[in-house]
Structures are given as C-alpha cells and as structure tokens.
Design a protein around this motif. Structure first.
Motif, PDB file in Angstrom:
ATOM      1  N   ILE A   1       4.035  -5.706  -6.056  1.00  0.00           N
ATOM      2  CA  ILE A   1       3.843  -4.516  -6.721  1.00  0.00           C
ATOM      3  C   ILE A   1       3.506  -4.664  -8.401  1.00  0.00           C
ATOM      4  N   ILE A   2       4.693  -5.593  -8.734  1.00  0.00           N
ATOM      5  CA  ILE A   2       4.588  -5.604 -10.382  1.00  0.00           C
ATOM      6  C   ILE A   2       3.261  -6.488 -10.784  1.00  0.00           C
ATOM      7  N   LEU A   3       2.878  -7.271 -10.241  1.00  0.00           N
ATOM      8  CA  LEU A   3       1.777  -7.897 -10.561  1.00  0.00           C
ATOM      9  C   LEU A   3       0.453  -7.199 -10.433  1.00  0.00           C
ATOM     10  N   HIS A   4       0.426  -6.132  -9.509  1.00  0.00           N
ATOM     11  CA  HIS A   4      -0.500  -5.094  -9.272  1.00  0.00           C
ATOM     12  C   HIS A   4      -0.699  -4.280 -10.291  1.00  0.00           C
ATOM     13  N   GLY A   5       0.510  -3.926 -11.056  1.00  0.00           N
ATOM     14  CA  GLY A   5       0.234  -2.911 -12.007  1.00  0.00           C
ATOM     15  C   GLY A   5       0.510  -3.787 -13.702  1.00  0.00           C
ATOM     16  N   ILE A   6       0.543  -4.911 -13.515  1.00  0.00           N
ATOM     17  CA  ILE A   6       0.959  -5.785 -14.715  1.00  0.00           C
ATOM     18  C   ILE A   6       0.318  -5.255 -15.976  1.00  0.00           C
ATOM     19  N   VAL A   7      -1.217  -5.220 -15.793  1.00  0.00           N
ATOM     20  CA  VAL A   7      -2.297  -4.956 -16.882  1.00  0.00           C
ATOM     21  C   VAL A   7      -1.843  -3.698 -17.495  1.00  0.00           C
ATOM     22  N   LYS A   8      -1.711  -2.653 -16.815  1.00  0.00           N
ATOM     23  CA  LYS A   8      -1.197  -1.230 -17.050  1.00  0.00           C
ATOM     24  C   LYS A   8      -0.043  -1.361 -17.650  1.00  0.00           C
ATOM     25  N   ALA A   9       1.038  -2.036 -17.116  1.00  0.00           N
ATOM     26  CA  ALA A   9       2.311  -2.019 -17.758  1.00  0.00           C
ATOM     27  C   ALA A   9       2.143  -2.458 -19.229  1.00  0.00           C
ATOM     28  N   ARG A  10       1.481  -3.569 -19.625  1.00  0.00           N
ATOM     29  CA  ARG A  10       1.480  -4.099 -20.755  1.00  0.00           C
ATOM     30  C   ARG A  10       0.830  -3.213 -21.809  1.00  0.00           C
ATOM     31  N   SER A  11      -0.244  -2.443 -21.195  1.00  0.00           N
ATOM     32  CA  SER A  11      -1.088  -1.371 -22.003  1.00  0.00           C
ATOM     33  C   SER A  11      -0.016  -0.278 -22.263  1.00  0.00           C
ATOM     34  N   ASN A  12       1.243  -0.061 -21.657  1.00  0.00           N
ATOM     35  CA  ASN A  12       1.991   1.222 -21.848  1.00  0.00           C
ATOM     36  C   ASN A  12       2.983   1.064 -22.903  1.00  0.00           C
ATOM     37  N   ARG A  13       3.340  -0.447 -23.277  1.00  0.00           N
ATOM     38  CA  ARG A  13       4.654  -0.593 -24.178  1.00  0.00           C
ATOM     39  C   ARG A  13       4.272  -0.189 -25.596  1.00  0.00           C
ATOM     40  N   SER A  14       5.266   0.171 -26.121  1.00  0.00           N
ATOM     41  CA  SER A  14       5.235   0.281 -27.578  1.00  0.00           C
ATOM     42  C   SER A  14       6.420   0.344 -28.206  1.00  0.00           C
TER      43      SER A  14
ATOM     44  N   THR B   1       0.835  -1.153  -0.055  1.00  0.00           N
ATOM     45  CA  THR B   1      -0.064   0.033  -0.030  1.00  0.00           C
ATOM     46  C   THR B   1       0.792   1.237  -0.092  1.00  0.00           C
ATOM     47  N   LYS B   2       1.941   1.193   0.747  1.00  0.00           N
ATOM     48  CA  LYS B   2       2.822   2.542   0.905  1.00  0.00           C
ATOM     49  C   LYS B   2       3.381   2.824  -0.489  1.00  0.00           C
ATOM     50  N   MET B   3       4.117   1.610  -0.924  1.00  0.00           N
ATOM     51  CA  MET B   3       4.886   1.837  -2.213  1.00  0.00           C
ATOM     52  C   MET B   3       3.900   2.148  -3.424  1.00  0.00           C
ATOM     53  N   LEU B   4       2.531   1.698  -3.417  1.00  0.00           N
ATOM     54  CA  LEU B   4       1.605   2.080  -4.518  1.00  0.00           C
ATOM     55  C   LEU B   4       1.242   3.416  -4.348  1.00  0.00           C
ATOM     56  N   GLY B   5       1.126   4.065  -3.200  1.00  0.00           N
ATOM     57  CA  GLY B   5       0.673   5.266  -2.859  1.00  0.00           C
ATOM     58  C   GLY B   5       2.156   6.359  -3.511  1.00  0.00           C
ATOM     59  N   ILE B   6       3.180   5.839  -3.480  1.00  0.00           N
ATOM     60  CA  ILE B   6       4.190   6.491  -4.103  1.00  0.00           C
ATOM     61  C   ILE B   6       4.173   6.344  -5.834  1.00  0.00           C
TER      62      ILE B   6
END
Length: 802
Positions: free
Chosen positions: A235-248, A175-180
């Motif tokens: 933390i990586i898993l929590h944002g994995i969908v967003k990360a994959r959508s950001n790649r180009s 939670t703390k690191m995701l807030g950052i």
C-alpha cells in the motif's frame, strides 16, 4: 401518576379501537423529520450546553483539580428542566378530552447532537433525521461478529523486489484498503435517541440521525502469518510517488508513520528492506534519544517512520514536547502518564450486600481514589493536547532536531497489533496491579494507555488528534477480539473516526469524567432499549463489512504440521498442600484441587492472584520445563535449535521460568529485562529471528523466555519451531471477571510466532505444561487449557467468516 391511574388504559383502548395515523410495529417505515429554523443538533434550548470546567492546583492536597463557575451546575439543571419535552398532555375540561402531543423534533435534536458534537464544524449540514413511534419492540438477534475475505474483489498489482510477489489474496486485500484510502467506500453513520412516553403505555418515539461519509480507515485482520506487513508495504509503495509530491516544509511529511509494539521496530525495518528497494528513507525511532538525533528535514523527506506505540512512556518525551511547545524546562510542570487507567464506578451489585451512606454513596464497592485517578487521566490529556495545539502553531527550520511526532502531518498511518490498544475489558485496566514481578516493562498496561493517548481515543475531532494523516489510517491484527459492540465501536473510532451508534457515550469517555459529569451522564443518558441495541449490533457488523478484511493463508501453510503436546506432571504432596493453602480467602473446608478461578470473589476478600502465583511457581512445573528443553535439544539435528517459552509475567511466571533455566548447567536462557532499552530488546529478539553467524551467536542460550505481553507480531519462525506454554493464560480477579476470548487470542498470538508462513520445518511443536494433583487430579491448568482451546472461544477471538 394521575395519567397512569386514570388515563393509560382508556388511552390504549381508544388507540386499539380507532386506529392511529402511524404504524407502531417494529417494522414500520421511518418518517422524515424536517428542522424548522435551527438545524438538527444545534438547538441549545433542547440540548443545553454543559458547564465548562477549568483546572486549578490545590495547594493543600498537592493535586490538580477541576473547577467550574459557581452556580453553573444549577443553571444547567434548570435549563434541562425547562427544555422542550417529546410528549406533552393537554386536558380540556370543557370538551372532556385528553390530547397527547408528540414533538419528534426533540428526539431529532438529541440524536443529531450526539452524532456531530465535537467532531468539527459544519457537520449539521450533512445530517438527516427520521423518526417513528413504537408500541412494542423485538429482541435483537445477536450472533458473533464476522469478518469476510476479499475473495470477490479485483487484484491490484504492486511490484516488489525479486523474487517476491504478492499472493492473489494479498493483492485483493490491497484493493480493499486502497478503496478506503481513495475515499471510494461510503458508510452511513447513525445515532439514535429514544424518548419514552411518560406513563405505562410502553410507547416511545425513536429518532435516527444519519450522515453519509467516506471511510478514512480500515483494518487488515488476515490470519497470523498471512502477510499483513507485506500488504502494508505494498500500500505504501502504491502511493509513494503521490506521498513524495505531497511533502512540504515544515510539517507535511511524505512518510507513512508505522506505530508498533516496541519489539517490532527492527522487524519492520528489515521487512521493508526485504521486499523493496524503492523506499530507502526509513527512520526508526526507539525513544526520545533517537528522536533528538533526527532533523525536521529527514522526517519530512522520509518514506517510512517507525515508532513504538508507547513513545509517550519514553523517558523525557513529554518533557521534550513541553519544552519545544511552550519553552518550559521545569520537569515538575510536565505531567506524567497516569499509573492507572481511568476508573469506572460500579453502579450495581450481584449477590453482595453493599451498605451505603452519604459519605460513600457507592457503599465501599468502589475505590475511593477512583475519582482522583480519573482526574489524573483527564489532566494529562488536557495538558497533552494543549502542548500539541501550541506545538502546531510553530515553524521549525529544516536542521532542527528532536521535534515531537505530533507536530507532523503524515501521508498515512499504520498501527500494528491494533487490538493491543483497544482492550476494553475491566480486567485489563487492573493489570498494572500485578506488575510487581514483571521484569520486562515491554508491553504492559502502561503501553496500552500510552497507545490510546497517542491515537487520541477520546478526541472526537480527528484534526485535533495527536497523530494527523492525509490519506488513511489502517490497523493490523490477526486476532481483533471483536466479541462485543464496545470493541467494534472503539475500533471504528480509532480507525479514521467512523461513528457507530453509541460512540458519544462510549465508556472510554467515562474514564476521565468528573464526579459531576458522571452523575449527569447517568441522569441524562437513557437506557438502551431493544430497538437501539438491535441497531448498534447491525451497525457494528455493517462497519466491519465495509472496513475490514480477513483472509486465510492455507496455501502458505501446506506441508507444515502443528503438533500439540500435553506434558503432564503431578505435584508432590508438599506442593499439593501449598497449592491448596494459596487459595486465599477461601474457607479451608472448601479448598481443593478442583477449585476454579470462578470460585474466587474479590468482593468477599478472596485473592486469586496468590493462587495463580503459587500455581505458576510449583517446583514440578520448573522441572518439567527444563526436562522439555533438554529433550528437544538432545534430539538428533536439533542440538542448535532455538526454543521459545511463553509465560505470564503478571504473576511472576517469567521470573520463575528464567530462574529454573539459568540454574541448569549447560542450558540458560535469554530474557528481556525492564532495564533494557527498546534497541537492546530488539537486538535480543533478533538473536532468535536469524541464524547463528559468529561463534558468539552459537554460544548464546538456546531458549528465549517471553511474556504473553510480547505475543503479538514477532516473526520467530525462521529459526524456531518449538514453543512451550509454561502456564495457561488467565487474566482476571476471579468470579466472572475473566475474558476467555482475550486469553485464547493471546495464546493464539503466541503460537503464531512460530506456526506461520516462512516456517522452514515440516513440524511445529507446541508444548503445554499441565500440572495435576498428587494423585492425578485435574487442577487449574486442565480447566484453563480446556477453556482456552474451546473451538467456539477461538472462533470469537479470530472473527473468521467460515
């Protein structure tokens, strides 16, 4: 002089009798300063621009040297003399009066300039400046820095592979690191400038420039074995969908880049596989050769890329970067990472007479090659960043392979064992001197230098650093070593470019400056007053409160007992004579068993390294090591157990321990050789991380000899519950150069390789070998063991909030 002689006393008397417009006490409120026409920090009349330097090749000396336009330094000095001053004195003879004018905008421009200079465009719009006058200052109250837990935060659930799940404290750390990462954590950056009033009134004006920003990085400093790796994976898993959508293509990768000590690459891969099936694309880059096998497409579409922190030291990496960025294939044109850290000149002496001359203004106190070394460090950084700038202007096809890591934009970055790259003590800069007998090359000072270059420690503009991220950068460490403001300032800078007071003049910049700029720094940089030091300390703690967390893991360690053994052995009479005679430079009448490392003075010709080496290589120590190992292996049920031995490789202790073990029939050992590739070293470590499966596994030696340089991050608890500290750790040149906090931290890291969650045995045995004199006299071992196990020192090493 005239003011002091004639006016200072009447001035102070007048101020006391008549009162002033401003409150001059340390608790006075701050006054808002408003810029007139030019934003604060942008007035080049108040803060003249330093002359630029270029590089040229000195054919005669065969070195790259700096050059600047003729007369530029003189013009700059004249501009400094003509710059507006904060105070001016006006005498009116007709009115028989003296007026002292104060110009707060001068200090405001200096403070704001330090805060924003070189960090990107447009920052001046976010800066506000306040000021106040001070007549006296109070000493700062300095306590040790503390890191706090996440006890009061909400939990964030992240699904892991069954049967694993995060503990509550781990969910709160997420939670703390995701807030950052999501830019919810606000931090006020400040810089201060103090302008003393000329004369002896002791008055001064202090300006404080501030800028509100969102943190872009944090530090997970949970206790050893508390699960920093699994928190990172969550933390990586929590944002994995967003990360994959950001790649180009071609630059934006969906991967999280994990930068680790070389020995942890395979361990990270196995931990990811252990906790999740949702990140199948994990790439491990051990060196330049493995990088050449990986295409742009694979890196862009990866979920995680793991690389060694010292990849710049990998054979051929810089040549590859130069070839891809500029097309050059000539090896001689590519600079090598300097063999020394940048050197800082001493500017004072304590108890030593130092003669000076115009030829040697430092009077022999400094190595005359220091400036050459600074030039080498600065030139490497200059060329390295030129390569990166050219590299990022290119477009590559999906199928192209071997594109350097600096080309890509990562979703986020994790730096494991971040304290290894921070290390700010002077002694660590000298470690390379003692590496002649080191037989690993695994995590020496060169790794730290390479890591600092890769992380861009002196690059203020975060967008121009070698490694670029979109979301956040996180550091992992169980022993953050935050025993000084320098280390906190450096940590904040690396972890997302947060600015803490004093960063603009941080000593890492001096490692690469020219002689001229060192002079200018000493000439221009005001001494830090008590008011400024107080704010530096409070701001460092403020940063740690906002960006760091340290959770303990008592529930994971229930039922696991740490059993400490002190294995004492006496020297022989012959060894005792060798022990005393190795006290190089010490008067023979003063040589004794009671001598301490603090009694050695390098400036007086004493050489503590000879003493340390002889102490490590005492025959009785080697015999005691063999005795302990055989005793452990002879115990019922422990015939096939595995033993870890930690040694100080800088002083040849690793070589001696290895030789003693290899000379014993039926014992032997495994060690990491400097000729081994990173993959080979990871493979050897895996033998002691996992159970024996094949007959070949069972025939391998039961003992693994490591150096203290390997102490961070390894998970050896599954197969090992016996650890031997061959010698107590001391890094320094004698006198006051030692760093007890760093040494205690490293020993804690070593013990933490086996005493950590996941240890299946109910007892973990830690053996310390202590060598005493022929008649049982306490010697160096006893002194250092007491020093490294001191409770106060340990608290400073871990920075835990009680």
């Amino acid at each position: 002089k005239r003011y002091n002689l004639l006016c200072a006393a009447p001035f102070l008397k007048f101020a006391a009798a008549n009162g002033l417009k401003y409150d001059l006490t340390p608790v006075a409120s701050w006054n808002l300063a408003k810029p007139k026409e030019i934003p604060f920090g942008c007035c080049r009349k108040t803060v003249p621009e330093r002359p630029t330097e270029t590089w040229y090749f000195n054919e005669e000396r065969g070195t790259w040297e700096r050059n600047s336009e003729p007369g530029a330094s003189r013009r700059y000095f004249i501009a400094l003399q003509e710059a507006p001053q904060c105070f001016d004195f006006v005498v009116n003879r007709s009115e028989n009066s003296l007026t002292v004018n104060c110009h707060p905008e001068v200090a405001a421009h200096h403070a704001a300039f330090s805060l924003i200079e070189g960090r990107g465009k447009g920052l001046e719009r976010d800066v506000s400046v306040h000021f106040r006058l001070l007549a006296y200052q109070e000493d700062p109250v300095l306590e040790r820095f503390r890191l706090h837990s996440c006890h009061d935060l909400n939990k964030t659930f992240v699904k892991l592979k069954q049967p694993y799940e995060l503990y509550e404290r781990q969910q709160k750390a997420v939670t703390k690191m995701l807030g950052i990462e999501e830019r919810f954590v606000n931090f006020e950056e400040i810089e201060m400038n103090e302008q003393p009033m000329p004369g002896s009134t002791a008055w001064s004006l202090v300006a404080k420039a501030s800028r509100s920003t969102n943190l872009r990085g944090g530090v997970i400093a949970d206790a050893i074995g508390a699960g920093k790796t699994v928190i990172s994976i969550a933390i990586i898993l929590h944002g994995i969908v967003k990360a994959r959508s950001n790649r180009s293509f071609p630059r934006k990768s969906s991967a999280t880049l994990v930068v680790v000590p070389p020995g942890l690459i395979d361990q990270w891969k196995s931990e990811i596989k252990k906790f999740t099936d949702n990140m199948p694309n994990v790439i491990c880059l051990y060196d330049t050769d493995t990088l050449k096998k990986v295409s742009v497409e694979k890196i862009v579409e990866a979920d995680v890329v793991v690389c060694p922190v010292d990849i710049l030291e990998s054979h051929g990496y810089m040549s590859r970067l130069a070839a891809v960025a500029t097309g050059t294939s000539r090896e001689g044109e590519v600079p090598k990472l300097p063999t020394y850290s940048g050197q800082i000149e001493k500017n004072g002496a304590n108890g030593v007479w130092i003669p000076a001359s115009s030829q040697d203004p430092f009077g022999g106190a400094n190595n005359p090659r220091n400036q050459q070394r600074r030039n080498e460090a600065a030139y490497f950084t200059h060329v390295y960043h030129k390569y990166i700038e050219q590299l990022r202007q290119k477009n590559f096809e999906k199928h192209e392979r071997g594109i350097p890591l600096e080309y890509f934009e990562w979703e986020r970055i994790f730096v494991d064992e971040i304290h290894e790259c921070l290390c700010t003590s002077k002694d660590e800069m000298n470690e390379a001197k003692a590496k002649k007998d080191d037989n690993t090359g695994f995590f020496m000072e060169k790794n730290r230098r390479a890591g600092r270059e890769l992380l861009g420690i002196t690059t203020k503009d975060i967008s121009k650093r070698p490694l670029v991220f979109r979301s956040a950068i996180f550091g992992l460490t169980a022993t953050p070593l935050l025993d000084s403001t320098n280390r906190v300032i450096e940590l904040a800078n690396l972890m997302g470019n947060a600015y803490v007071v004093g960063l603009s003049n941080h000593w890492r910049n001096l490692e690469k400056e020219s002689g001229r700029d060192i002079f200018l720094s000493n000439f221009l940089e005001p001494k830090q007053s008590r008011e400024v030091r107080r704010n530096i300390y409070s701001k460092c703690q403020d940063y740690l409160d906002h960006s760091c967390c340290k959770n303990k893991n008592e529930e994971d360690m229930e039922g696991i007992e740490l059993v400490k053994h002190r294995e004492v052995v006496n020297m022989s009479l012959e060894e005792g004579e060798l022990y005393k005679s190795s006290q190089s430079g010490i008067n023979p009448s003063a040589q004794s068993f009671a001598i301490k490392v603090e009694d050695f003075d390098a400036t007086a010709g004493h050489d503590v390294s000879k003493f340390l080496r002889q102490n490590a290589k005492l025959a009785c120590r080697g015999k005691k090591l063999v005795e302990i190992c055989k005793k452990i292996l002879s115990e019922k049920g422990s015939e096939n157990t595995k033993i870890i031995v930690f040694t100080d490789g800088r002083i040849g202790a690793g070589d001696y321990a290895r030789d003693c073990l290899m000379a014993e029939d039926g014992l032997g050992c495994t060690w990491l050789d400097k000729e081994d590739s990173v993959q080979a070293k990871n493979k050897k470590l895996a033998w002691y991380q996992y159970g024996d499966v094949t007959e070949e596994d069972k025939r391998r030696p039961r003992v693994l000899v490591l150096h203290f340089e390997h102490a961070a991050g390894l998970n050896l608890q599954a197969e090992c519950n016996n650890l031997i500290l061959f010698t107590p750790l001391y890094i320094g040149d004698g006198g006051t150069t030692g760093d007890p906090v760093n040494d205690a931290s490293t020993e804690l890291q070593a013990i933490g390789r086996v005493f950590r969650p996941g240890q299946p045995k109910s007892k973990v045995n830690v053996y310390r070998i202590e060598v005493k004199g022929p008649n049982g006299q306490e010697c160096l071992d006893g002194q250092l063991i007491r020093r490294n196990t001191d409770e106060g020192t340990i608290q400073m090493a871990v920075n835990a909030d009680d």
